[in-house]
Design an enzyme around this catalytic site. Structure first.
Site, PDB file in Angstrom:
ATOM      1  CG  ASP A 190      -1.529   1.039  -3.165  1.00  0.00           C
ATOM      2  OD1 ASP A 190      -0.463   0.658  -3.318  1.00  0.00           O
ATOM      3  OD2 ASP A 190      -2.063   2.122  -2.413  1.00  0.00           O
ATOM      4  NE  ARG A 249       3.568   8.565  -0.891  1.00  0.00           N
ATOM      5  CZ  ARG A 249       3.001   9.889  -1.312  1.00  0.00           C
ATOM      6  NH1 ARG A 249       2.207  10.361  -0.514  1.00  0.00           N
ATOM      7  NH2 ARG A 249       3.599  10.818  -2.118  1.00  0.00           N
ATOM      8  CG  LEU A 289      -2.421   0.378   1.464  1.00  0.00           C
ATOM      9  CD1 LEU A 289      -3.192  -0.360   0.358  1.00  0.00           C
ATOM     10  CD2 LEU A 289      -2.737   0.178   2.807  1.00  0.00           C
ATOM     11  CG  HIS A 290       3.040   2.985  -2.948  1.00  0.00           C
ATOM     12  ND1 HIS A 290       2.718   1.861  -3.560  1.00  0.00           N
ATOM     13  CD2 HIS A 290       3.688   3.791  -3.901  1.00  0.00           C
ATOM     14  CE1 HIS A 290       3.297   1.911  -4.925  1.00  0.00           C
ATOM     15  NE2 HIS A 290       3.324   3.207  -5.067  1.00  0.00           N
ATOM     16  NE  ARG A 291      -0.557   3.392  -7.346  1.00  0.00           N
ATOM     17  CZ  ARG A 291       0.566   3.635  -8.054  1.00  0.00           C
ATOM     18  NH1 ARG A 291       1.266   4.850  -7.939  1.00  0.00           N
ATOM     19  NH2 ARG A 291       1.215   2.686  -8.474  1.00  0.00           N
TER      20      ARG A 291
END
Ligand code: UD1
Length: 393
Positions: A302, A259, A224-226
């Site tokens: 994602d 992030r 998950l990083h978007r």
């Protein structure tokens, strides 16, 4: 005076300036450099790193795993706002182009550095060659979508990984003669490196959790990083609640992008991940990530690259977004675009656990030979260029 009047001095080799910037670029560039270096005549290859990703786990570890030589030039731009980061790359890339005057700039993917370097090269009338061109999500709130659209408009040669990309580029008015459907260079790296993937047991041991999967008959992987998923606290908390629920049934391994970690800390959400069935890991290297995914029951992500890698591996993938720029992974591969709502995500996880997961087929041209196909086209194109630019030493 040369010994024979007809002797011409040998033409200097053509010069390609190849750019990498961030984690997903490295596995695309590694097979390209290998294939380009095998061309005859071989072009001079200079590898430039913009420095967008700089932590060892996001950067140098990948160079080692992919047998990539260290970059010849590093612009060391680091992190920043989109505008700041893009501007820093532009400012630092321009003098390099002025000094080296390459015959072309080779770019991969859709990160901010890709856009920045395309703009600078195009303004200097240096041809841009773009690998992974034509992908479109149709979602202009995604920074990568803007990077893709602009980079493609500025490119002289466009290398496309799936048929939808050819249609997208035609719709945007790009000349068909510039567009080449060549397959997927990510999958070149995957095929080459899969035999070297780190076994799951070694990853768990290195994390100090050798018994994490002892009672389990499978595992899920989450990435998950978007910004659209992790930057807003409410969205992130909703996703975490869903995966925490899933982890009670299927143990889940979650390597944390920097992030995402920063956002979890900022929104005070780290405690939601303290679940017995959930293992948090630092960002993983390429060979660890392959080891984690290849025998997974399912992958939730994602990421764009992970959608492609799971299709190549035949592992069911649930994409936690409302769209994808890689539709072939849904049409033919193992991917389902599920969105971010609890109900559909858990329903699909249950279906996969009941043995109804998509395994799909590997798309045509995702055969491990995309980079040699691209190199052949670039070699012919370089050979047809007028006399080389005069590089300053
Ligand atoms: C970038 C790409 C994205 C790609 C992703 C893969 C853009 C617009 N986004 O997103 O397309 O999928 O890389 O990771 O170019 N950070 C570190 N160490 C690093 C790099 C980043 O700690 O080596 C942290 C910093 O806090 C930074 C944040 O991660 O501000 C985001 O990094 P950035 O490169 O801006 O974007 P990504 O989210 O990684």
């Amino acid at each position: 005076m040369p010994p024979f009047a007809n002797d011409q001095p040998a033409a200097p080799p053509r010069h390609l300036l190849c750019v990498v910037a961030a984690r997903p670029n490295f596995m695309k560039m590694a097979p390209l450099l290998a294939a380009l270096s095998r061309l005859a005549p071989a072009p001079k290859l200079t590898l430039l790193h913009t420095g967008q990703h700089y932590d060892a786990v996001m950067n140098s570890d990948f160079f080692t795993a992919l047998d990539l030589a260290p970059p010849d030039i590093n612009l060391e731009v680091g992190s920043g706002s989109h505008a700041g980061q893009t501007a820093d790359v532009m400012r630092r890339f321009d003098p390099v182009l002025e000094r080296l005057r390459p015959d072309a700039v080779l770019l991969v993917g859709d990160v901010n550095s890709t856009l920045a370097c395309a703009l600078v090269a195009a303004k200097r009338a240096i041809p841009v060659l773009h690998v992974e061109a034509g992908l479109r999500s149709g979602d202009r709130s995604m920074p990568e979508e803007l990077n893709r659209i602009v980079t493609d408009q500025l490119s002289a040669l466009l290398f496309v990984s799936e048929p939808a990309g050819v249609t997208n580029l035609a719709r945007e008015g790009i000349a068909a003669s510039a567009v080449h459907l060549v397959g997927n260079v990510m999958i070149d790296s995957l095929r080459r490196q899969l035999p070297h993937a780190v076994p799951l047991a070694d990853i768990l041991a290195a994390a100090g959790q050798p018994a994490f999967l002892d009672q389990a008959s499978g595992h899920a992987v989450l990435t998950l990083h978007r910004p659209s998923n992790v930057d807003a606290g409410a969205t992130l908390a909703g996703l975490l609640a869903t995966v925490a629920e899933l982890s009670a049934t299927l143990p889940l391994i979650f390597p944390l992008h920097p992030r995402t970690r920063a956002m979890l800390e900022q929104h005070g959400l780290l405690a939601m991940l303290h679940q017995p069935g959930l293992l948090l890991l630092p960002p993983l290297g390429y060979l660890e990530m392959l080891g984690l995914m290849r025998n997974a029951t399912l992958v939730l992500t994602d990421s764009g690259g992970v959608q492609e890698e799971t299709t190549a591996l035949g592992v069911p993938c649930l994409t936690l977004r409302n769209n994808t720029e890689r539709p072939i992974t849904v049409e033919l591969g193992s991917n389902t675009v599920v969105g971010c709502e609890r109900g559909p995500i858990l329903a699909l996880c249950r279906a996969i656990l009941a043995g109804h997961g998509k395994t799909g087929v590997v798309p045509a041209l995702w055969d491990g030979k995309a980079a040699p196909r691209i190199a052949t086209i670039i070699g012919a194109w370089l050979g047809a260029l007028p006399a080389a630019r005069a590089a300053t030493p």
